[in-house]
Design an enzyme around this catalytic site. Structure first.
Site, PDB file in Angstrom:
ATOM      1  N   LEU A  48       0.837  -1.193   0.000  1.00 60.96           N
ATOM      2  CA  LEU A  48       0.000   0.000   0.000  1.00 60.96           C
ATOM      3  C   LEU A  48       0.872   1.242   0.000  1.00 60.96           C
ATOM      4  CD1 LEU A  48      -2.847  -0.919   2.492  1.00 60.96           C
ATOM      5  CD2 LEU A  48      -2.504  -1.579   0.111  1.00 60.96           C
ATOM      6  N   ASN A  87       4.627  -7.975   6.302  1.00 58.75           N
ATOM      7  CA  ASN A  87       5.554  -7.426   7.300  1.00 58.75           C
ATOM      8  C   ASN A  87       4.925  -6.311   8.140  1.00 58.75           C
ATOM      9  OD1 ASN A  87       5.506  -5.905   4.863  1.00 58.75           O
ATOM     10  ND2 ASN A  87       7.323  -4.803   5.497  1.00 58.75           N
ATOM     11  N   GLU A  88       3.588  -6.207   8.109  1.00 61.08           N
ATOM     12  CA  GLU A  88       2.915  -5.075   8.763  1.00 61.08           C
ATOM     13  C   GLU A  88       3.344  -4.891  10.209  1.00 61.08           C
ATOM     14  OE1 GLU A  88       1.586  -6.968   6.516  1.00 61.08           O
ATOM     15  OE2 GLU A  88       0.225  -5.819   5.243  1.00 61.08           O
TER      16      GLU A  88
HETATM   17  C1  LIG Z   1      -7.736  -4.452  14.426  1.00 65.34           C
HETATM   18  C2  LIG Z   1      -7.493  -4.458  12.949  1.00 65.34           C
HETATM   19  C3  LIG Z   1      -6.868  -3.194  12.530  1.00 65.34           C
HETATM   20  C4  LIG Z   1      -6.679  -3.139  11.057  1.00 65.34           C
HETATM   21  C5  LIG Z   1      -5.930  -1.914  10.764  1.00 65.34           C
HETATM   22  C6  LIG Z   1      -5.457  -1.800   9.364  1.00 65.34           C
HETATM   23  C7  LIG Z   1      -4.187  -0.999   9.350  1.00 65.34           C
HETATM   24  C8  LIG Z   1      -3.508  -0.833   8.067  1.00 65.34           C
HETATM   25  C9  LIG Z   1      -3.396  -2.030   7.253  1.00 65.34           C
HETATM   26  C10 LIG Z   1      -2.331  -1.866   6.248  1.00 65.34           C
HETATM   27  C11 LIG Z   1      -2.166  -3.002   5.369  1.00 65.34           C
HETATM   28  C12 LIG Z   1      -1.134  -3.145   4.533  1.00 65.34           C
HETATM   29  C13 LIG Z   1       0.021  -2.227   4.665  1.00 65.34           C
HETATM   30  C14 LIG Z   1       0.993  -2.017   3.552  1.00 65.34           C
HETATM   31  O1  LIG Z   1       1.003  -2.544   2.475  1.00 65.34           O
HETATM   32  S1  LIG Z   1       2.050  -0.812   4.036  1.00 65.34           S
HETATM   33  C15 LIG Z   1       3.340  -0.808   2.872  1.00 65.34           C
HETATM   34  C16 LIG Z   1       4.404  -1.712   3.348  1.00 65.34           C
HETATM   35  N1  LIG Z   1       5.480  -1.696   2.421  1.00 65.34           N
HETATM   36  C17 LIG Z   1       6.746  -1.773   2.777  1.00 65.34           C
HETATM   37  O2  LIG Z   1       7.093  -1.895   3.928  1.00 65.34           O
HETATM   38  C18 LIG Z   1       7.753  -1.659   1.684  1.00 65.34           C
HETATM   39  C19 LIG Z   1       8.495  -0.374   1.741  1.00 65.34           C
HETATM   40  N2  LIG Z   1       9.419  -0.281   0.618  1.00 65.34           N
HETATM   41  C20 LIG Z   1      10.571  -0.980   0.555  1.00 65.34           C
HETATM   42  O3  LIG Z   1      10.928  -1.763   1.405  1.00 65.34           O
HETATM   43  C21 LIG Z   1      11.426  -0.725  -0.662  1.00 65.34           C
HETATM   44  O4  LIG Z   1      10.981   0.446  -1.283  1.00 65.34           O
HETATM   45  C22 LIG Z   1      11.397  -1.885  -1.706  1.00 65.34           C
HETATM   46  C23 LIG Z   1       9.978  -2.277  -2.091  1.00 65.34           C
HETATM   47  C24 LIG Z   1      12.136  -3.099  -1.149  1.00 65.34           C
HETATM   48  C25 LIG Z   1      12.112  -1.400  -3.002  1.00 65.34           C
HETATM   49  O5  LIG Z   1      13.419  -0.948  -2.649  1.00 65.34           O
HETATM   50  P1  LIG Z   1      14.219   0.029  -3.637  1.00 65.34           P
HETATM   51  O6  LIG Z   1      15.559   0.219  -3.009  1.00 65.34           O
HETATM   52  O7  LIG Z   1      14.159  -0.454  -5.018  1.00 65.34           O
HETATM   53  O8  LIG Z   1      13.375   1.387  -3.633  1.00 65.34           O
HETATM   54  P2  LIG Z   1      13.366   2.532  -2.527  1.00 65.34           P
HETATM   55  O9  LIG Z   1      14.509   3.456  -2.765  1.00 65.34           O
HETATM   56  O10 LIG Z   1      13.216   1.968  -1.182  1.00 65.34           O
HETATM   57  O11 LIG Z   1      11.989   3.270  -2.874  1.00 65.34           O
HETATM   58  C26 LIG Z   1      11.864   4.088  -4.015  1.00 65.34           C
HETATM   59  C27 LIG Z   1      10.891   5.211  -3.675  1.00 65.34           C
HETATM   60  O12 LIG Z   1       9.608   4.646  -3.408  1.00 65.34           O
HETATM   61  C28 LIG Z   1       9.153   5.061  -2.100  1.00 65.34           C
HETATM   62  N3  LIG Z   1       8.376   3.961  -1.519  1.00 65.34           N
HETATM   63  C29 LIG Z   1       8.766   2.708  -1.288  1.00 65.34           C
HETATM   64  N4  LIG Z   1       7.769   1.966  -0.786  1.00 65.34           N
HETATM   65  C30 LIG Z   1       6.710   2.788  -0.666  1.00 65.34           C
HETATM   66  C31 LIG Z   1       5.386   2.625  -0.198  1.00 65.34           C
HETATM   67  N5  LIG Z   1       4.911   1.434   0.237  1.00 65.34           N
HETATM   68  N6  LIG Z   1       4.558   3.679  -0.221  1.00 65.34           N
HETATM   69  C32 LIG Z   1       4.991   4.883  -0.661  1.00 65.34           C
HETATM   70  N7  LIG Z   1       6.247   5.107  -1.129  1.00 65.34           N
HETATM   71  C33 LIG Z   1       7.086   4.067  -1.128  1.00 65.34           C
HETATM   72  C34 LIG Z   1      10.439   5.350  -1.329  1.00 65.34           C
HETATM   73  O13 LIG Z   1      10.179   6.204  -0.277  1.00 65.34           O
HETATM   74  C35 LIG Z   1      11.287   5.982  -2.409  1.00 65.34           C
HETATM   75  O14 LIG Z   1      10.823   7.314  -2.582  1.00 65.34           O
HETATM   76  P3  LIG Z   1      11.818   8.479  -3.024  1.00 65.34           P
HETATM   77  O15 LIG Z   1      12.294   8.084  -4.393  1.00 65.34           O
HETATM   78  O16 LIG Z   1      12.919   8.523  -2.007  1.00 65.34           O
HETATM   79  O17 LIG Z   1      10.968   9.704  -3.029  1.00 65.34           O
END
Ligand SMILES: CCCCCCCCCC/C=C\CC(=O)SCCNC(=O)CCNC(=O)[C@H](O)C(C)(C)COP(=O)(O)OP(=O)(O)OC[C@H]1O[C@@H](n2cnc3c(N)ncnc32)[C@H](O)[C@@H]1OP(=O)(O)O
Length: 277
Positions: free
Chosen positions: A86, A153-154
């Site tokens: 997300l 990994n939430e």
């Molecule tokens: C009682 C019941 C309660 C229920 C409550 C519900 C609560 C919420 C539920 C939520 C459910 C799902 C949650 C999610 O999906 S949260 C998202 C989790 N994602 C991650 O942890 C991944 C984060 N990203 C990474 O680890 C890395 O980016 C990557 C995917 C491994 C890729 O690595 P990379 O080196 O190729 O790229 P990187 O330099 O890190 O990123 C490039 C740019 O993209 C931005 N970015 C990365 N991920 C996200 C993201 N998920 N959302 C927004 N932006 C993201 C990053 O910041 C870089 O930006 P910039 O270029 O520096 O501006």
């Protein structure tokens, strides 16, 4: 069958048509001879799932209901990431209306993907954390390139994978393994994911990934479609109905959870850490 498919997909008389999409956030190609669709997520750099991307996916899935779609391969145009899950910016300081609209579209998209009657394969060509893992788990079959990460990994981010995310994982790797993985918020390497059955096959590289995805599709296309889809939906209906019958409650959980100051603090810190990387 493989030779036939190669002719169809690579041959000079290409029968592959670009599927008119309202945005370029997804590239959709349909092979008019086989009916197999490739949906490629195309929101650089990491296919973070914001409202617009989810809406484009949802619109495509609805459109496919009226096309002669015999199967769908879901993949990504990003070199390193299938989907980063997300879009954290959708959860960081949104308005209630925006958060509600976003969550509703995530639910819509998941319901369509999880209940698609045709075979669905995730060709996971990169990292696939959290919501990215959900997309992959919603397909029927998962193939992944080596040395990438996948999982829900939430917990590690201080948020909670919703019940339907958890159910999807449980349905694939079993209750005990899922409980351990969800509590710890484990991100598995491709190789570990293959060992516990979170993915079905490891590919050697991207070319092998698409070959294996088409091989799976060919096998499925050999089965009587109505019997196939009836069994699929039979297995998935409890998980689907659990969300369908509680969409409003699920949305309320999401809204109440993300608006907690502690959760906003965690998101802010995580976003900063990602930017600093
Ligand atoms: C009682 C019941 C309660 C229920 C409550 C519900 C609560 C919420 C539920 C939520 C459910 C799902 C949650 C999610 O999906 S949260 C998202 C989790 N994602 C991650 O942890 C991944 C984060 N990203 C990474 O680890 C890395 O980016 C990557 C995917 C491994 C890729 O690595 P990379 O080196 O190729 O790229 P990187 O330099 O890190 O990123 C490039 C740019 O993209 C931005 N970015 C990365 N991920 C996200 C993201 N998920 N959302 C927004 N932006 C993201 C990053 O910041 C870089 O930006 P910039 O270029 O520096 O501006």
């Amino acid at each position: 069958m493989f030779v036939l498919r190669q002719c169809l997909t690579l041959g000079t008389k290409s029968s592959v048509r670009n599927f008119a999409a309202a945005t370029n956030l997804v590239n959709v190609k349909i092979n008019e001879d086989t009916g197999v669709v490739i949906m490629e997520l195309n929101k650089p750099p990491v296919n973070s799932l914001n409202y617009e991307l989810l809406e484009a996916m949802h619109r495509t899935l609805v459109k496919l209901e009226n096309e002669r779609c015999s199967g769908m391969i879901l993949t990504s145009s990003s070199p390193n990431t299938f989907s980063a899950g997300l879009d954290l910016l959708e959860m960081y300081k949104p308005t209630v209306d925006k958060a509600r609209k976003f969550w509703g579209m995530l639910q819509n998209t998941w319901i369509k993907l999880y209940s698609a009657p045709y075979p669905t394969v995730a060709a996971i060509n990169g990292h696939s954390p959290a919501g990215g893992c959900l997309l992959a788990m919603s397909c029927e079959y998962r193939i992944m390139v080596p040395k990438k990460k996948i999982g829900l990994n939430e917990t590690q981010l201080g948020i909670v994978a919703p019940q339907w995310f958890q159910d999807c994982m449980k349905n694939i790797i079993g209750s005990r393994q899922a409980e351990k993985a969800l509590i710890a918020g484990t991100l598995f390497s491709s190789e570990e994911a293959a060992k516990i059955g979170l993915i079905d096959e490891l590919a050697t590289d991207k070319e092998d990934l698409m070959k294996k995805a088409h091989d799976f599709m060919d096998e499925q296309l050999g089965l009587p479609p109505l019997a196939r889809s009836t069994v699929k939906i039979g297995f998935r209906k409890d998980t689907l109905n659990r969300l369908i019958n509680s969409r409003e409650v699920d949305t309320k959980y999401f809204i109440d959870f993300i608006f907690q100051p502690k959760v906003q603090e965690s998101l802010e810190m995580y976003l900063q850490a990602l930017k600093k990387k």
